[in-house]
Design a protein around this motif. Structure first.
Motif, mmCIF file in Angstrom:
data_model
loop_
_atom_site.group_PDB
_atom_site.id
_atom_site.type_symbol
_atom_site.label_atom_id
_atom_site.label_comp_id
_atom_site.label_asym_id
_atom_site.label_seq_id
_atom_site.Cartn_x
_atom_site.Cartn_y
_atom_site.Cartn_z
ATOM 1 N N PRO A 1 0.904 -1.111 -0.169
ATOM 2 C CA PRO A 1 -0.132 0.016 -0.121
ATOM 3 C C PRO A 1 1.019 1.331 -0.058
ATOM 4 N N TYR A 2 0.332 2.240 -0.584
ATOM 5 C CA TYR A 2 0.971 3.525 -0.320
ATOM 6 C C TYR A 2 1.094 4.098 1.074
ATOM 7 N N ASP A 3 1.964 4.795 1.427
ATOM 8 C CA ASP A 3 2.383 4.927 2.983
ATOM 9 C C ASP A 3 3.439 6.048 2.850
ATOM 10 N N LYS A 4 3.062 7.321 3.480
ATOM 11 C CA LYS A 4 3.849 8.378 3.646
ATOM 12 C C LYS A 4 5.271 7.988 4.257
ATOM 13 N N ARG A 5 5.424 6.959 4.942
ATOM 14 C CA ARG A 5 6.883 6.818 5.390
ATOM 15 C C ARG A 5 7.549 6.058 4.392
ATOM 16 N N ILE A 6 7.177 5.603 3.210
ATOM 17 C CA ILE A 6 7.925 5.074 2.136
ATOM 18 C C ILE A 6 8.012 6.157 0.843
ATOM 19 N N VAL A 7 7.680 7.499 0.984
ATOM 20 C CA VAL A 7 7.708 8.290 0.106
ATOM 21 C C VAL A 7 9.339 8.743 -0.280
ATOM 22 N N GLY A 8 9.504 8.918 -1.233
ATOM 23 C CA GLY A 8 11.116 9.218 -1.902
ATOM 24 C C GLY A 8 11.015 10.838 -2.132
ATOM 25 N N ASP A 9 9.789 11.386 -2.488
ATOM 26 C CA ASP A 9 10.010 12.722 -2.908
ATOM 27 C C ASP A 9 8.977 13.465 -2.124
ATOM 28 N N PRO A 10 9.418 14.343 -1.034
ATOM 29 C CA PRO A 10 8.168 15.026 -0.225
ATOM 30 C C PRO A 10 7.495 16.052 -0.869
ATOM 31 N N GLU A 11 8.013 16.450 -1.982
ATOM 32 C CA GLU A 11 7.312 17.463 -2.721
ATOM 33 C C GLU A 11 6.086 16.870 -3.540
ATOM 34 N N THR A 12 6.409 15.815 -4.235
ATOM 35 C CA THR A 12 5.316 15.107 -4.870
ATOM 36 C C THR A 12 4.626 13.833 -4.468
ATOM 37 N N GLY A 13 5.010 13.328 -3.304
ATOM 38 C CA GLY A 13 4.467 12.289 -2.522
ATOM 39 C C GLY A 13 5.067 10.916 -3.355
ATOM 40 N N VAL A 14 5.567 10.786 -4.296
ATOM 41 C CA VAL A 14 6.298 9.554 -5.079
ATOM 42 C C VAL A 14 6.598 8.469 -4.106
ATOM 43 N N VAL A 15 6.360 7.545 -4.379
ATOM 44 C CA VAL A 15 6.962 6.485 -3.260
ATOM 45 C C VAL A 15 8.504 6.036 -3.980
ATOM 46 N N HIS A 16 9.448 5.792 -2.930
ATOM 47 C CA HIS A 16 10.830 5.805 -3.089
ATOM 48 C C HIS A 16 10.941 4.374 -3.960
ATOM 49 N N GLY A 17 11.915 4.400 -5.065
ATOM 50 C CA GLY A 17 12.247 3.298 -5.957
ATOM 51 C C GLY A 17 12.613 2.169 -5.060
#
Length: 149
Positions: free
Chosen positions: A43-59
C-alpha cells in the motif's frame, strides 16, 4: 514438472513472507500464487515516500516489493528444494507510481537451470497496461531431491 498442492503453496508463501521482517514493515501482502508465479502488493504509505514534494514512493520500496515477489515465485517452482537468494536483479523504472495507490507486482519464473532460476516481473498501480516498473532477475535454485516427497 510435478504440481504443488495449494496447501503446500500457502505454507511455502507464509514461511517465505514471515522470514522477511521488512514485508511487515512495508505491509507487503500476497495477492495470488501459482506454480512458479506470485503476485504481491504494497500500500501507499507516507513513510516510504522518496520525494516529499510530489509524494511519490521511493524506488527502493518498489525494488524491495519486486525482489520479494520474484523470490517467492522461485520458491513456488514445483522443483524448488531450498530457499532462494537474489543473484542479480535489474529493475527498469518506467514512471512514478500514482500517489496514494497500492503497487502490485506479478512475477513468474520463465527458465531454470540446475542452479539458477530466471524471473520476470512487472509492477503497476492499478493499470497493468501501464507498468510502473519491470524487472528481470537471476536467483539461486536448488532442485528437490528425486526421492523427496
Amino acid at each position: 514438472m510435478a504440481e504443488i498442492s495449494q496447501d503446500r503453496r500457502e505454507k511455502i508463501a507464509a514461511q517465505f513472507i514471515n522470514a522477511l521482517p521488512f514485508c511487515a514493515a512495508l505491509n507487503i501482502r500476497l495477492e495470488s500464487m501459482g506454480a512458479a508465479e506470485a503476485s504481491m502488493s504494497m500500500p501507499y504509505d507516507k513513510r516510504i515516500v522518496g520525494d516529499p514534494e510530489t509524494g511519490v514512493v521511493h524506488g527502493g520500496a518498489v525494488s524491495a516489493l519486486m525482489d520479494t515477489c520474484c523470490g517467492l515465485a522461485v520458491s513456488l517452482h514445483p522443483e524448488s528444494g531450498k530457499p532462494t537468494a537474489t543473484i542479480d536483479l535489474r529493475i527498469e523504472y518506467m514512471r512514478p507510481a500514482k500517489v496514494g495507490e497500492r503497487i502490485v507486482t506479478h512475477a513468474h519464473v520463465y527458465h531454470v537451470t540446475r542452479t539458477v532460476a530466471f524471473v520476470r516481473a512487472f509492477a503497476h498501480d492499478g493499470d497493468a497496461e501501464k507498468p510502473v516498473a519491470s524487472a528481470t532477475g537471476a536467483f539461486t535454485f536448488a532442485r528437490l531431491k528425486k526421492d523427496a516427497s
